[in-house]
Design an enzyme around this catalytic site. Structure first.
Site, PDB file in Angstrom:
ATOM      1  N   GLY A 158      -6.431  -4.717  16.290  1.00  0.00           N
ATOM      2  CA  GLY A 158      -6.859  -5.670  17.303  1.00  0.00           C
ATOM      3  C   GLY A 158      -7.425  -4.795  18.502  1.00  0.00           C
ATOM      4  O   GLY A 158      -6.757  -3.942  19.172  1.00  0.00           O
TER       5      GLY A 158
ATOM      6  N   ALA B 266      32.327  37.048  -4.434  1.00  0.00           N
ATOM      7  CA  ALA B 266      31.009  36.502  -5.092  1.00  0.00           C
ATOM      8  C   ALA B 266      31.412  35.574  -6.403  1.00  0.00           C
ATOM      9  O   ALA B 266      32.268  35.945  -7.198  1.00  0.00           O
ATOM     10  CB  ALA B 266      30.143  37.612  -5.397  1.00  0.00           C
TER      11      ALA B 266
ATOM     12  N   ARG C  29       0.876  -1.453   0.074  1.00  0.00           N
ATOM     13  CA  ARG C  29      -0.014   0.057  -0.006  1.00  0.00           C
ATOM     14  C   ARG C  29       0.774   1.244  -0.073  1.00  0.00           C
ATOM     15  O   ARG C  29       0.389   2.311  -0.415  1.00  0.00           O
ATOM     16  CB  ARG C  29      -0.955   0.010   1.290  1.00  0.00           C
ATOM     17  CG  ARG C  29      -2.176  -0.937   0.823  1.00  0.00           C
ATOM     18  CD  ARG C  29      -3.079  -1.032   2.119  1.00  0.00           C
ATOM     19  NE  ARG C  29      -2.464  -1.743   3.199  1.00  0.00           N
ATOM     20  CZ  ARG C  29      -3.102  -1.748   4.297  1.00  0.00           C
ATOM     21  NH1 ARG C  29      -3.891  -1.000   4.739  1.00  0.00           N
ATOM     22  NH2 ARG C  29      -2.248  -2.490   5.338  1.00  0.00           N
TER      23      ARG C  29
ATOM     24  N   ARG D 121      43.430  37.004 -17.487  1.00  0.00           N
ATOM     25  CA  ARG D 121      42.235  37.470 -18.295  1.00  0.00           C
ATOM     26  C   ARG D 121      42.989  38.409 -19.344  1.00  0.00           C
ATOM     27  O   ARG D 121      44.069  38.840 -19.317  1.00  0.00           O
ATOM     28  CB  ARG D 121      41.188  38.111 -17.460  1.00  0.00           C
ATOM     29  CG  ARG D 121      41.888  39.212 -16.632  1.00  0.00           C
ATOM     30  CD  ARG D 121      40.910  39.933 -15.695  1.00  0.00           C
ATOM     31  NE  ARG D 121      41.516  40.939 -14.909  1.00  0.00           N
ATOM     32  CZ  ARG D 121      41.263  41.233 -13.640  1.00  0.00           C
ATOM     33  NH1 ARG D 121      40.441  40.693 -12.801  1.00  0.00           N
ATOM     34  NH2 ARG D 121      42.015  42.319 -13.037  1.00  0.00           N
TER      35      ARG D 121
ATOM     36  N   ASN E 266      -4.572  -2.837  20.538  1.00  0.00           N
ATOM     37  CA  ASN E 266      -3.310  -3.461  20.401  1.00  0.00           C
ATOM     38  C   ASN E 266      -2.140  -2.703  19.607  1.00  0.00           C
ATOM     39  O   ASN E 266      -2.445  -2.425  18.366  1.00  0.00           O
ATOM     40  CB  ASN E 266      -3.392  -4.822  19.834  1.00  0.00           C
ATOM     41  CG  ASN E 266      -2.201  -5.548  19.796  1.00  0.00           C
ATOM     42  OD1 ASN E 266      -0.920  -5.235  20.500  1.00  0.00           O
ATOM     43  ND2 ASN E 266      -1.970  -6.406  18.928  1.00  0.00           N
TER      44      ASN E 266
ATOM     45  N   LYS F 251      30.132  21.076  -0.926  1.00  0.00           N
ATOM     46  CA  LYS F 251      29.997  19.686  -0.867  1.00  0.00           C
ATOM     47  C   LYS F 251      31.451  19.063  -0.574  1.00  0.00           C
ATOM     48  O   LYS F 251      32.424  19.563  -1.130  1.00  0.00           O
ATOM     49  CB  LYS F 251      29.516  19.088  -2.241  1.00  0.00           C
ATOM     50  CG  LYS F 251      29.394  17.616  -2.281  1.00  0.00           C
ATOM     51  CD  LYS F 251      29.821  16.921  -3.526  1.00  0.00           C
ATOM     52  CE  LYS F 251      31.207  16.885  -3.726  1.00  0.00           C
ATOM     53  NZ  LYS F 251      31.806  16.042  -4.669  1.00  0.00           N
TER      54      LYS F 251
ATOM     55  N   ASN G 233      39.040  34.382   2.049  1.00  0.00           N
ATOM     56  CA  ASN G 233      37.907  35.115   1.435  1.00  0.00           C
ATOM     57  C   ASN G 233      37.427  34.650   0.134  1.00  0.00           C
ATOM     58  O   ASN G 233      38.548  35.089  -0.708  1.00  0.00           O
ATOM     59  CB  ASN G 233      38.037  36.596   1.695  1.00  0.00           C
ATOM     60  CG  ASN G 233      36.690  37.452   1.304  1.00  0.00           C
ATOM     61  OD1 ASN G 233      35.936  37.241   0.626  1.00  0.00           O
ATOM     62  ND2 ASN G 233      36.611  38.387   2.107  1.00  0.00           N
TER      63      ASN G 233
END
Ligand code: UD1
Ligand code: MG
Length: 451
Positions: free
Chosen positions: A144, A366, A18, A426, A173, A337, A363
């Site tokens: 029961g 962002a 069920r 960069r 029961n 993680k 540090n």
């Protein structure tokens, strides 16, 4: 008083169709832990307490869960589902060893407490040969019924076999029973299957005990503690009861829950003192939260540890193996993680830090991302103490950033960076004088021509 030895037999061989799930019923979870694990945790522990779990054939996953939770437990297979008494007897070999007390519990009744097991055993130290756990059911259908003569228990009648009069009885029961261990096998062996389902009913033990001139008693508990789970609705109800209990226990232990009903805890969540948890936080299994830590709203934390005075979220996600040191901080939209983040380190915004070690007081700006996966293998990123990672840097693992090193914003770092070095990766920037004004004029002319 010398401690009595006990054997607890947990029945977990039911089909549970069920639940409409491929997962065996007793492996479904409440508060981050399987139904079976809750029962095994509550069952008597320690010296003189042994445990047997009766499982169905081909239920290796259930056997694995038993071993994971209680390495001392033995498992027995009930090859055919012929009823609860038949299931108990699958553990005959363990029962025959003759512990002082034999306890029987169901693997699908996860809210049972250790105190209740202890209360149930108490009458066996007096005269009783059998103690049955009973409860007043709001709706007794299916359970029961406990039939009393004065305060003596004379029989348990299964719903299917009960008369209309007996069905009016609301004392039911719970399924948990304690037997005098020296007489248990004799009692169990006398149980037959002459009932409407042709099953060997454990509940028949009551009448047998009476026939033997022995005493059976009822110990009452609340319905909430003995909710049996047969479908997903009952699973959700049990979750609600368990969450209410866990929240209350956390509040009692001094945790500040701003809106308790919105916080989800796990059965094994550990709190230090003066922890604050804001609304809408979900805590999965295996989480430890240190003194003074604050978990801001909408954070999701699993198998992680949070140090003293650390700050988490809002909207942070700590996945398995994350550890935050004292005073460390992870802010909004930060996912971690398998990451150790040492004391005082900060990852304030929009980052993924996985398979990483972040040194104290580093540090991470962002958008710092550890690129830990190459599509085949996971690799480690090590960030030294006091390192500063500029905004939107990608750290392509395996890679090591030295102590005190500085990474320029937007860099894609693929090579180790020595201590105190500055790495910038960069293209050089070009400024064209008046370029923006010339561009605007050109576009405005083009638009005027069209219009
Ligand atoms: C049982 C009790 C009933 C009680 C109710 C409480 C019996 C005969 N009935 O009914 O009095 O009010 O629990 O929830 O005991 N199981 C096996 N092998 C079997 C049969 C059952 O391992 O052959 C296990 C199931 O996995 C389950 C437990 O025993 O964990 C109870 O079986 P279930 O079929 O749920 O019994 P109920 O009809 O709920
Ligand atoms: Mg049941």
């Amino acid at each position: 008083m010398t401690a009595r030895s006990s054997l607890t037999v947990v029945l977990a061989a039911g089909e549970g169709t069920r639940m409409r799930s491929a997962l065996p019923k007793v492996l479904h979870q409440v508060a981050g832990q399987s139904l079976l694990a809750h029962v095994l945790d509550a069952a008597p522990h320690g010296t003189g307490a042994s445990l047997a779990v009766v499982i169905g054939p081909d239920h290796k996953a259930v056997a694995d869960e038993v071993r994971r939770v209680r390495a001392d437990a033995a498992t027995f297979v009930q090859a055919e589902r012929l009823g609860t008494a038949h299931a108990v007897l699958a553990a005959r070999e363990a029962i025959a060893r003759g512990a002082d007390d034999l306890l029987v519990a169901f693997g699908d009744t996860p809210l049972i407490s250790a105190e209740t097991f202890a209360r149930l055993r108490a009458p066996l130290e007096q005269r009783a040969a059998l103690a049955v756990l009973g409860f007043r059911a709001a709706d007794p259908t299916g359970y029961g019924r406990l039939l009393l003569d004065g305060d003596r228990l004379v029989a348990i009648r299964e719903h299917a076999d009960a008369t209309a009069e007996e069905r009016k009885v609301t004392l039911c029961n719970a399924g948990v029973m304690a037997f005098d261990g020296r007489r248990a096998l004799e009692i169990l062996d006398r149980i037959g299957n002459a009932n409407s389902k042709g099953e060997y009913y454990l509940v028949d033990a009551v009448e047998i005990v009476r026939e033997m001139g022995l005493e059976a008693v009822v110990i009452e508990t609340s319905e909430d503690e003995v909710r049996g789970i047969n479908n997903k609705t009952q699973l959700a109800e049990a979750e609600a009861v368990m969450q209410a209990r866990l929240r209350q226990a956390a509040l009692d232990a001094g945790v500040t829950l701003v809106a308790p009903e919105t916080v989800y805890l796990a059965a094994d969540t550990k709190f230090g003192s003066d922890v604050t948890i804001e609304p809408f936080v979900v805590i999965g299994p295996g989480v430890t939260i240190g003194d003074g830590a604050v978990i801001h709203s909408f954070s999701h934390i699993v198998l992680s540890s949070i140090g003293k005075n650390a700050l988490v979220g809002p909207f942070a996600r700590m996945r398995p193996g994350s550890s935050l040191g004292e005073g460390a901080k992870i802010g909004n939209f930060v996912e971690t993680k398998a990451a150790t983040i040492e004391a005082g380190a900060k990852i304030n915004h929009l980052s993924y830090v996985g398979d990483a070690h972040v040194g104290a007081k580093a540090n991470l700006g962002a958008g710092t991302i550890t690129c830990n996966y190459d599509g085949f293998f996971k690799h480690k990123t090590t960030i030294g103490e006091g390192a500063f990672i500029g905004t939107h840097a990608s750290l392509v693992a395996p890679v090591k950033i030295g102590n005190g090193a500085y990474i320029g914003s937007g860099s894609v770092i693929t090579k180790d960076v020595p201590d105190d070095a500055m790495a910038v990766e960069r293209s050089p920037q070009t400024n064209r004088e008046g370029g923006a004004a010339r561009y605007r004029e050109m576009k405005l002319r083009a638009k005027a021509k069209e219009g």
